[in-house]
Design an enzyme around this catalytic site. Structure first.
Site, PDB file in Angstrom:
ATOM      1  N   GLY A 258      38.851  42.757  47.194  1.00 10.39           N
ATOM      2  CA  GLY A 258      38.595  42.380  48.593  1.00 10.39           C
ATOM      3  C   GLY A 258      37.189  42.789  49.009  1.00 10.39           C
ATOM      4  O   GLY A 258      36.535  42.094  49.801  1.00 10.39           O
ATOM      5  N   ASP A 259      36.711  43.896  48.473  1.00  9.90           N
ATOM      6  CA  ASP A 259      35.357  44.360  48.799  1.00  9.90           C
ATOM      7  C   ASP A 259      34.321  43.416  48.192  1.00  9.90           C
ATOM      8  O   ASP A 259      33.319  43.083  48.827  1.00  9.90           O
ATOM      9  CB  ASP A 259      35.144  45.786  48.264  1.00  9.90           C
ATOM     10  CG  ASP A 259      36.174  46.751  48.830  1.00  9.90           C
ATOM     11  OD1 ASP A 259      36.565  46.576  49.999  1.00  9.90           O
ATOM     12  OD2 ASP A 259      36.610  47.664  48.099  1.00  9.90           O
ATOM     13  N   SER A 289      34.965  40.594  39.594  1.00 12.84           N
ATOM     14  CA  SER A 289      35.220  42.035  39.795  1.00 12.84           C
ATOM     15  C   SER A 289      36.556  42.473  39.193  1.00 12.84           C
ATOM     16  O   SER A 289      36.697  43.618  38.790  1.00 12.84           O
ATOM     17  CB  SER A 289      35.160  42.400  41.282  1.00 12.84           C
ATOM     18  OG  SER A 289      36.378  42.081  41.922  1.00 12.84           O
TER      19      SER A 289
HETATM   20  O1  RIB Z   1      39.222  48.476  48.269  1.00  9.32           O
HETATM   21  C1  RIB Z   1      39.383  49.408  47.245  1.00  9.32           C
HETATM   22  C2  RIB Z   1      39.152  50.793  47.752  1.00  9.32           C
HETATM   23  O2  RIB Z   1      40.187  51.133  48.652  1.00  9.32           O
HETATM   24  C3  RIB Z   1      39.184  51.846  46.693  1.00  9.32           C
HETATM   25  O3  RIB Z   1      37.935  52.046  46.084  1.00  9.32           O
HETATM   26  C4  RIB Z   1      39.715  53.059  47.433  1.00  9.32           C
HETATM   27  O4  RIB Z   1      38.775  54.060  47.607  1.00  9.32           O
HETATM   28  C5  RIB Z   1      40.245  52.536  48.759  1.00  9.32           C
HETATM   29  O5  RIB Z   1      39.441  52.884  49.776  1.00  9.32           O
END
Ligand code: RIB
Length: 311
Positions: A258-259, A289
């Site tokens: 998601g990041d 990813s």
């Molecule tokens: O989105 C993943 C992240 O969610 C992980 O890296 C963990 O630290 C949590 O914050």
């Protein structure tokens, strides 16, 4: 004449956590003890993951956050520095430890996460000053939910007053943060987070479409993107709601997908690409990813994404 920009500048106000990752056949159920295959500590935190993903995609990125004065905090700083993220707005808390996330990953690469956010949650006033200072030349601001809600709200409001688009990843799901939507341009909930925002039950792609339309009607200034993992993403855009398919890859683990997605989206939109191209760029960043272990360690660089997309 092309309106495309290169070398865009962004700010991430968000969390830094050390991820303690156990990988095994299954994620233990309540009351169950399982023997697992491996344990690793890998830098994470939704905010820092997004900052590193953006930097690897070629943006100038500032990270605003807070760590403890400890080994994990130092490691997280090192990870930002080695990935070319400007860490001069990462403050050190002398009293509270660095945030950690306990993560279990199963044989399908799925994960469950418990976060203990530590220093991420302290002293919003100082963070806000740092955040306001960092943002003056930004093309976009990225936010998530692992820092105090007051900080998120204040910096989102400030960014909007400066016409800086706010991209919000409403993770982890938390009703208290929903007020931030007043200041957002793009939001990227997964299904659980979209249920929290809309109050609707989402079990099928059709229900995700309904939820996306719900958000779009309730917040006309927001472009909502509901991420559906392997299925892709539901978007409401130009009075049209549809699913943009994801890319098929071999999944190692989905931590940070998601990041990666929101980072790819923000960069591509800031560069002036059209919305559908930006969604494909985001989908490709997320897909790549998940082919590697961990969050920050799995973020693809620009060349890899462009090669994948055959740009
Ligand atoms: O989105 C993943 C992240 O969610 C992980 O890296 C963990 O630290 C949590 O914050």
């Amino acid at each position: 004449m092309s309106t495309k920009k290169t070398n865009v500048t962004g700010v991430v106000v968000g969390s830094l956590n050390m991820d303690l990752i156990v990988t095994g056949e299954n994620i233990p159920r309540p009351g169950e003890t399982l023997s697992a295959d491996s344990f690793k500590t890998i830098p994470g935190g939704k905010g820092a993951n997004q900052a590193i993903a953006c930097a690897k995609l070629g943006a100038n990125i500032k990270m605003v956050g807070r760590i403890g004065n400890d080994y994990f905090g130092q490691n997280l700083q090192n990870s930002l520095i080695s990935n070319n993220v400007d860490n001069s707005f990462v403050l050190v808390d002398e009293n509270v430890p660095t945030g950690v996330a306990l993560i279990s990953v199963n044989k399908h690469g799925e994960n469950s996460i418990s976060g203990v956010y530590g220093a991420n949650m302290s002293l919003p006033e100082k963070q806000l000053i740092a955040a306001k200072e960092s943002i003056h030349d930004a093309d976009f601001l990225l936010l998530q939910n692992e820092i105090p809600v007051e900080l998120n709200m204040s910096i989102a409001k400030y960014a909007k007053s400066k016409n800086i688009p706010v991209f919000w990843d409403p993770a982890p799901a938390n009703k208290d943060y929903i007020g931030i939507m007043e200041f957002c341009s793009y939001i990227t909930p997964n299904i659980i987070e979209a249920e929290e925002i809309t109050g609707l039950n989402i079990k099928t792609p059709e229900q995700a479409i309904t939820a996306c339309e719900w958000i779009s009607d309730a917040y006309p200034e927001i472009t909502p993107l509901i991420t559906l993992d392997k299925e892709g993403v539901v978007v409401s855009f130009d009075n049209n709601t549809k699913i943009i398919k994801s890319f098929e890859v071999d999944v190692v683990d989905t931590i940070g997908a998601g990041d990666a997605f929101i980072a790819g989206l923000a960069i591509s939109i800031a560069e002036g690409n059209n919305f559908i191209d930006a969604c494909n760029f985001a989908n490709a960043t997320a897909a790549l990813s998940v082919t590697k272990q961990g969050a920050q360690t799995s973020m693809p660089n620009r060349n890899t994404v462009e090669k994948f997309l055959k740009i």
